[in-house]
Design an enzyme around this catalytic site. Structure first.
Site, PDB file in Angstrom:
ATOM      1  N   GLY A  11       5.511  12.622   4.944  1.00  0.00           N
ATOM      2  CA  GLY A  11       5.887  13.066   6.297  1.00  0.00           C
ATOM      3  C   GLY A  11       7.182  13.863   6.263  1.00  0.00           C
ATOM      4  N   ILE A  62      -2.012  -3.507  -0.092  1.00  0.00           N
ATOM      5  CA  ILE A  62      -1.904  -2.815  -1.378  1.00  0.00           C
ATOM      6  C   ILE A  62      -0.958  -3.640  -2.249  1.00  0.00           C
ATOM      7  CG2 ILE A  62       0.047  -1.342  -0.655  1.00  0.00           C
ATOM      8  CD1 ILE A  62      -1.386   0.970  -2.246  1.00  0.00           C
ATOM      9  N   LYS A  90      -1.356  -0.670  15.327  1.00  0.00           N
ATOM     10  CA  LYS A  90      -1.755  -1.355  14.083  1.00  0.00           C
ATOM     11  C   LYS A  90      -0.798  -1.019  12.931  1.00  0.00           C
ATOM     12  CE  LYS A  90      -6.201  -1.600  12.941  1.00  0.00           C
ATOM     13  NZ  LYS A  90      -7.552  -1.028  12.718  1.00  0.00           N
ATOM     14  N   ASN A  98       1.714  -6.142   6.318  1.00  0.00           N
ATOM     15  CA  ASN A  98       1.217  -5.952   4.936  1.00  0.00           C
ATOM     16  C   ASN A  98       2.354  -5.600   3.982  1.00  0.00           C
ATOM     17  OD1 ASN A  98      -1.552  -6.412   5.194  1.00  0.00           O
ATOM     18  ND2 ASN A  98      -1.964  -4.315   5.879  1.00  0.00           N
ATOM     19  N   TYR A 144       4.163   2.992  20.697  1.00  0.00           N
ATOM     20  CA  TYR A 144       5.208   3.274  19.701  1.00  0.00           C
ATOM     21  C   TYR A 144       6.409   2.349  19.911  1.00  0.00           C
ATOM     22  CZ  TYR A 144       8.431   6.040  16.813  1.00  0.00           C
ATOM     23  OH  TYR A 144       9.329   6.462  15.849  1.00  0.00           O
TER      24      TYR A 144
END
Ligand code: UDP
Length: 313
Positions: A11, A62, A90, A98, A144
């Site tokens: 980004g 991950i 999410k 995560n 947000y």
């Protein structure tokens, strides 16, 4: 060699952070789902043997070992997060959970990129970290704002309950090269419009204010926050120079020597009336303050967009 994960590394801000970390001698794993990020932002890094890009969405788990995790993944422009509001929620909840679990498992230090949006439409000015904010929990910015607020909450509970090593920064409006042409935020919109000679679109009457920091100042602050050993945060990282959106439009027209006219469009719902960071905590704890004034940063960003628009043709 210290191994670092940067989520959202392709980004706008993430790509600058990856580049600076590589220059400082870190090994960098860049994770991005390319929703708003782009491979073009990291094209020059892909040949670097200390850099690895993984296309992955953090809402899926991950496992990668690293000493530090910078968690930047999340669309940040109102246009983009309002296009995908549920995915945005999410990303800031499941995604952050995560990555925090990964930090806990691997004992990595975890820096969360939070935002001045946690202050909502502030009734306290300038905003200090101790201010709890004024957010509409059911408005179009809530995906947000509330997402990022819950992300901060998760971080603090991982600090308290799991003794994870947490760092939280609140990023104020940031600009610079590598912003997408269609980013939708005010500086990139105005610069692209002024360079093309298109009308400059002010939302509302332009009396709302923002404080703009150049991206290299932010990246320096982020690394300082990650590298220090005893302060969890949250800490504001922003440039306290405050401008109305009308002043910004006039500045952009001037530096672009543009013939663009200013046109007025409706103000989006819940658009904060004013925003300006109090950065005394960052000065005290990190010995940090921004050094690039808006006039200088705008010129650098203008030059980037001129080149970028040439490539588009
Ligand atoms: N804005 C504007 N014209 C544009 C884009 C944004 O007048 O083309 C205004 C927007 O309504 C807000 C301010 O500029 O008041 C900053 O908007 P931005 O989307 O850059 O970031 P925000 O701080 O609102 O998240």
């Amino acid at each position: 060699m210290t191994r670092v994960i940067v989520t959202g590394g392709a980004g706008f801000i993430g790509s600058h952070l990856c580049r600076t970390l590589l220059e400082k001698g870190y090994e960098v794993i860049c994770i991005d789902n390319l929703y708003t990020g782009s491979k073009e932002n990291i094209a020059d890094l892909l040949q670097n043997s200390n850099f690895e890009f993984i296309k992955h969405d953090i809402t899926d788990g991950i496992i990668i070992n690293a000493e530090q995790i910078y968690n930047l993944a999340c669309p940040a422009s109102p246009v983009h997060y309002q296009n995908q509001p549920i995915q945005t929620i999410k990303t800031s909840t499941l995604g952050v959970w995560n990555m925090l679990n990964l930090a806990k498992k691997t004992k990595a230090r975890f820096l969360q990129a939070s935002t001045s949006e946690v202050y909502g439409d502030p009734s306290v000015h300038p905003q200090k970290e101790s201010y709890w904010g004024n957010v509409n929990p059911i408005g179009i910015r809530a995906c947000y704002d509330e997402g990022k607020r819950l992300a901060e909450c998760l971080c603090m509970e991982f600090d308290r309950q799991h003794e994870a090593e947490i760092r939280v920064i609140r990023i104020f409006n940031t600009y610079g090269p590598n912003m997408a042409l269609n980013d939708g935020r005010v500086i990139s919109n105005f610069l692209v419009q002024a360079i093309k000679g298109d009308p400059i679109t002010i939302y509302g009457d332009g009396s709302q204010t923002r404080s703009f920091q150049y991206v290299s100042d932010l990246v320096n602050g982020m690394i300082k926050m990650m590298e220090q050993d005893d302060f969890v945060g949250p800490v504001n990282l922003g440039n306290p120079g405050e401008f109305t959106i009308k002043e910004l439009a006039e500045k952009v027209i001037k530096v672009c020597n543009s013939k663009s006219e200013i046109i007025y469009k409706p103000l989006p719902n819940d658009d904060p009336r004013k925003r300006k960071p109090d950065i005394s905590l960052a000065k005290e704890k990190l010995d940090w303050e921004p050094i690039i004034p808006l006039d200088e940063g705008i010129i650098k960003t203008r030059d980037y967009f001129i080149e970028r628009l040439k490539r588009e043709k």
